[in-house]
Enzyme design. Sequence first.
Site, PDB file in Angstrom:
ATOM      1  N   GLY A  40      17.529  19.390 -20.846  1.00  0.00           N
ATOM      2  CA  GLY A  40      16.961  18.356 -19.982  1.00  0.00           C
ATOM      3  C   GLY A  40      16.721  17.066 -20.739  1.00  0.00           C
ATOM      4  N   LEU A  43      12.057  12.419 -18.859  1.00  0.00           N
ATOM      5  CA  LEU A  43      11.102  11.852 -19.806  1.00  0.00           C
ATOM      6  C   LEU A  43      10.632  12.882 -20.816  1.00  0.00           C
ATOM      7  CD1 LEU A  43       9.135   9.444 -17.499  1.00  0.00           C
ATOM      8  CD2 LEU A  43      10.583   8.869 -19.447  1.00  0.00           C
ATOM      9  N   ALA A  44      10.396  14.111 -20.349  1.00  0.00           N
ATOM     10  CA  ALA A  44       9.910  15.143 -21.274  1.00  0.00           C
ATOM     11  C   ALA A  44      11.004  15.491 -22.287  1.00  0.00           C
ATOM     12  CB  ALA A  44       9.474  16.378 -20.494  1.00  0.00           C
ATOM     13  N   ARG A 330      -3.805  12.872  -3.183  1.00  0.00           N
ATOM     14  CA  ARG A 330      -2.670  13.121  -2.296  1.00  0.00           C
ATOM     15  C   ARG A 330      -2.891  14.284  -1.331  1.00  0.00           C
ATOM     16  NH1 ARG A 330       1.993  12.220  -6.901  1.00  0.00           N
ATOM     17  NH2 ARG A 330       1.593   9.991  -7.000  1.00  0.00           N
ATOM     18  N   GLU A 425       7.399  18.674 -16.165  1.00  0.00           N
ATOM     19  CA  GLU A 425       7.109  19.286 -14.865  1.00  0.00           C
ATOM     20  C   GLU A 425       7.480  20.771 -14.827  1.00  0.00           C
ATOM     21  OE1 GLU A 425       8.433  16.923 -11.519  1.00  0.00           O
ATOM     22  OE2 GLU A 425       7.890  18.492 -10.098  1.00  0.00           O
ATOM     23  N   LEU A 441       4.234  11.365 -15.424  1.00  0.00           N
ATOM     24  CA  LEU A 441       4.932  10.643 -16.497  1.00  0.00           C
ATOM     25  C   LEU A 441       4.108  10.758 -17.772  1.00  0.00           C
ATOM     26  CD1 LEU A 441       6.118   7.429 -14.595  1.00  0.00           C
ATOM     27  CD2 LEU A 441       7.225   9.653 -14.774  1.00  0.00           C
TER      28      LEU A 441
HETATM   29  C1  LIG Z   1      10.302   9.720  -5.935  1.00  0.00           C
HETATM   30  C2  LIG Z   1       9.375  10.115  -7.034  1.00  0.00           C
HETATM   31  C3  LIG Z   1       8.532   9.179  -7.608  1.00  0.00           C
HETATM   32  C4  LIG Z   1       7.655   9.537  -8.612  1.00  0.00           C
HETATM   33  N1  LIG Z   1       6.830   8.591  -9.157  1.00  0.00           N
HETATM   34  C5  LIG Z   1       5.980   8.943 -10.152  1.00  0.00           C
HETATM   35  C6  LIG Z   1       5.116   7.978 -10.741  1.00  0.00           C
HETATM   36  O1  LIG Z   1       5.119   6.813 -10.371  1.00  0.00           O
HETATM   37  N2  LIG Z   1       4.285   8.398 -11.724  1.00  0.00           N
HETATM   38  C7  LIG Z   1       4.245   9.682 -12.170  1.00  0.00           C
HETATM   39  O2  LIG Z   1       3.476   9.988 -13.069  1.00  0.00           O
HETATM   40  N3  LIG Z   1       5.078  10.605 -11.631  1.00  0.00           N
HETATM   41  C8  LIG Z   1       5.945  10.282 -10.652  1.00  0.00           C
HETATM   42  N4  LIG Z   1       6.770  11.224 -10.116  1.00  0.00           N
HETATM   43  C9  LIG Z   1       6.874  12.546 -10.757  1.00  0.00           C
HETATM   44  C10 LIG Z   1       7.729  12.429 -12.033  1.00  0.00           C
HETATM   45  O3  LIG Z   1       8.805  11.556 -11.792  1.00  0.00           O
HETATM   46  C11 LIG Z   1       8.287  13.754 -12.510  1.00  0.00           C
HETATM   47  O4  LIG Z   1       7.310  14.745 -12.496  1.00  0.00           O
HETATM   48  C12 LIG Z   1       8.806  13.624 -13.936  1.00  0.00           C
HETATM   49  O5  LIG Z   1       9.684  12.528 -14.047  1.00  0.00           O
HETATM   50  C13 LIG Z   1       9.494  14.894 -14.389  1.00  0.00           C
HETATM   51  O6  LIG Z   1      10.039  14.662 -15.654  1.00  0.00           O
HETATM   52  P1  LIG Z   1      10.698  15.855 -16.464  1.00  0.00           P
HETATM   53  O7  LIG Z   1      11.222  15.261 -17.729  1.00  0.00           O
HETATM   54  O8  LIG Z   1       9.755  16.994 -16.569  1.00  0.00           O
HETATM   55  O9  LIG Z   1      11.918  16.360 -15.543  1.00  0.00           O
HETATM   56  P2  LIG Z   1      13.159  15.590 -14.881  1.00  0.00           P
HETATM   57  O10 LIG Z   1      13.065  14.129 -14.971  1.00  0.00           O
HETATM   58  O11 LIG Z   1      13.321  16.224 -13.547  1.00  0.00           O
HETATM   59  O12 LIG Z   1      14.377  15.999 -15.788  1.00  0.00           O
HETATM   60  C14 LIG Z   1      14.954  17.264 -15.749  1.00  0.00           C
HETATM   61  C15 LIG Z   1      16.152  17.270 -16.686  1.00  0.00           C
HETATM   62  O13 LIG Z   1      16.592  18.594 -16.849  1.00  0.00           O
HETATM   63  C16 LIG Z   1      17.986  18.687 -16.630  1.00  0.00           C
HETATM   64  N5  LIG Z   1      18.205  20.044 -16.123  1.00  0.00           N
HETATM   65  C17 LIG Z   1      17.514  20.708 -15.175  1.00  0.00           C
HETATM   66  N6  LIG Z   1      17.970  21.959 -15.041  1.00  0.00           N
HETATM   67  C18 LIG Z   1      18.976  22.083 -15.935  1.00  0.00           C
HETATM   68  C19 LIG Z   1      19.838  23.148 -16.269  1.00  0.00           C
HETATM   69  N7  LIG Z   1      19.761  24.330 -15.688  1.00  0.00           N
HETATM   70  N8  LIG Z   1      20.772  22.919 -17.206  1.00  0.00           N
HETATM   71  C20 LIG Z   1      20.882  21.699 -17.828  1.00  0.00           C
HETATM   72  N9  LIG Z   1      20.069  20.670 -17.561  1.00  0.00           N
HETATM   73  C21 LIG Z   1      19.134  20.875 -16.627  1.00  0.00           C
HETATM   74  C22 LIG Z   1      18.318  17.552 -15.683  1.00  0.00           C
HETATM   75  O14 LIG Z   1      19.665  17.202 -15.820  1.00  0.00           O
HETATM   76  C23 LIG Z   1      17.363  16.489 -16.203  1.00  0.00           C
HETATM   77  O15 LIG Z   1      17.962  15.868 -17.315  1.00  0.00           O
HETATM   78  C24 LIG Z   1       7.623  10.871  -9.072  1.00  0.00           C
HETATM   79  C25 LIG Z   1       8.449  11.815  -8.477  1.00  0.00           C
HETATM   80  C26 LIG Z   1       9.303  11.463  -7.458  1.00  0.00           C
HETATM   81  C27 LIG Z   1      10.121  12.524  -6.798  1.00  0.00           C
END
Ligand SMILES: Cc1cc2nc3c(=O)[nH]c(=O)nc-3n(C[C@H](O)[C@H](O)[C@H](O)COP(=O)(O)OP(=O)(O)OC[C@H]3O[C@@H](n4cnc5c(N)ncnc54)[C@H](O)[C@@H]3O)c2cc1C
Length: 637
Positions: A40, A43-44, A330, A425, A441
């Site tokens: 993934g 951001l994380a 929310r 997440e 975020l």
């Molecule tokens: C419309 C919207 C607006 C939002 N606005 C905000 C905000 O303003 N402030 C805030 O704090 N939060 C906000 N959130 C929540 C926040 O965006 C997410 O919780 C956060 O970005 C998740 O980040 P992450 O790095 O955990 O996962 P993600 O950004 O979902 O990244 C997941 C990564 O894993 C990869 N991946 C997944 N499964 C696999 C697999 N099986 N094999 C290979 N790669 C895989 C994907 O390709 C991707 O690169 C919002 C959410 C939404 C839906």
Amino acid sequence: MTLDSKIPDGPIEKKWTNHRFNMKLVNPSNRRKYSVIVVGTGLAGASAAASLAELGYKVISLSYHESPRRAHSIAAQGGINAPKNYANDGDSVYRLFYDTLKGGDYRAREANVYRLAEVSGSIIDQCVAQGVPFARDYAGYLDMRSFGGAQVSRTFYARGQTGQQLLLGAYSALSRQIGAGTVKFFDRREMMELVVVDGMARGIICRNLRTGVIESYVADAVVLATGGYANTFYLSTMAKASNATAIWRAYKKGALFANPCFTQIHPTCIPVSGDYQSKLTLMSESLRNDGRIWVPKKSGDSRTPSQIPEDERDYYLERLYPSFGNLVPRDVASRRAKEICDKGLGVGKTKMAVYLDFADAIKRNGKHWIEEKYGNLFDMYHEITAEDPYADPMRIYPAVHYTMGGLWVDYNLMSTIPGLFVIGEANFSDHGANRLGASALMQGLADGYFILPYTLSDYLAKTKFSSLVTNHSEFEKANKSVAERVEKLLAINGKQPVNEIHKKLGRVLWDFVGMGRNEQGLKKALKLIPEIREEFWNDVKVVGESDTLSLELEKAGRIADFLELAELLTFDALDRKESCGGHFREECQTPEGEALRNDKKYAYASAWEFTGDGKKPKLNKEPLTFEYVKPSERSYK
Ligand SMILES: Cc1cc2nc3c(=O)[nH]c(=O)nc-3n(C[C@H](O)[C@H](O)[C@H](O)COP(=O)(O)OP(=O)(O)OC[C@H]3O[C@@H](n4cnc5c(N)ncnc54)[C@H](O)[C@@H]3O)c2cc1C
């Protein structure tokens, strides 16, 4: 299974500092001997991969997207929290800790939440140093706004594109390491299986989505940063490709799944407009800083909004919650919108919407001011609805948005499988039963930049690793099972498109495991979900081939996993006979319709253990204790 959360001893404000000192370090010249897989690049994942590589570890980074920048995080709109107190309005680490714990309805671990609040200030410094263009005021200072569940302004933002700008920052850091050769990035790879050798996570199996080749990757530790599972519900605000496969496969290999029923329904989304819709769009919570939510007092009122005079409008959130008003959390705002629409007071064609009105803010500050703050969100609304939100109020309704549940992790962000770390997440760690706006975020970047680099180093320093190659029997077994599963999906050759079956699942979840849940409905869902699963495995039509790009095949694999996860989510919702945060059991509410927790029986994180296909999963409980913030009825009145 005994769950050891590994929370360090000592006063809460010293735990992380002491823990960091007590953890083992890996000598800089030894770091290149260790390899880590990070799945993934949201951001994380991007922040973790970049930070681990910067330390000197060999990092393998993968994503099913063609570029790290395509991760769902790019969609985040409103902002990121940090208690910098630049506004001098009474913020502090302790207040952010308190707000987050209370916002999560006292179903998160105190120690984790405190650490999150503590490190969040550094995220802003890090991102500013990377060049993230946060909004600034006239004097050049970073600007902030308010989000739900807080009475201070602690949300840093870049217009309505905060996720995009933060991800560009993390992506630059990652690209630097890719350029330096310390990160090897593999695009269009979907993790389909976790490989556990001698009880430790030692690798993954991926499908190359372009060629269909099943590939094995070996490392000393695996980090899942694969995002949330809200798309189980079919319609959600998440990126269409977001899915649960990585965490679900890990669950089936022994990682416990915590609080799967804690899903977040966001109050301000563009309402569903028809049956062919495959996606919902968020209107950022930041809009509730200046937009006022209302409905006509009279049901069936067919006048246009501008024809309805002030005294015939019900600004119901301001009426019910005078101290937080439109900025209640929310879960509260969503339930109230549903209740209002269920009473027949909804607006628009479907009557399943309420107004979000900017007329007062425009009158007060001018259209230009609103354009500067929220311009791209207003444009998006206009593009989708063909209505002008500067002239008429937006119509909004709640939609599935985020999942607080995820793989269980201890304080070190390690799952119940040694060597498998879960961040962002994808884990369950910090938000309890309801996440406050702008804190996802914060959590993803806290995990990736500031927590995992320490805790993973400690694990590597303390563990002995046997040398492994991809022809080890565990890799071969996992590789074969992935190939067989792909062939099985293609061989069904039934009549129903993948999407149709997913839609059926979504409807059941929304109706019975959605904003309101009750015993009867949950039991009905537990009957219907296995039937839909059966339908899928007997009658789905997956077009395409195994050795080329096939979006239908990708989707089918993901939906097969959603069909299993949906059942776990429902089991969890049925077990928790209390209302807390996003989990509202209709049987458990106060006379005013607020969530009624039962701290005596349910002050635990549920951690579900896989016991075999077709068998009921086993519930383990991690008791939650509160030393610093005494759980009380959550009031925003
Ligand atoms: C419309 C919207 C607006 C939002 N606005 C905000 C905000 O303003 N402030 C805030 O704090 N939060 C906000 N959130 C929540 C926040 O965006 C997410 O919780 C956060 O970005 C998740 O980040 P992450 O790095 O955990 O996962 P993600 O950004 O979902 O990244 C997941 C990564 O894993 C990869 N991946 C997944 N499964 C696999 C697999 N099986 N094999 C290979 N790669 C895989 C994907 O390709 C991707 O690169 C919002 C959410 C939404 C839906």
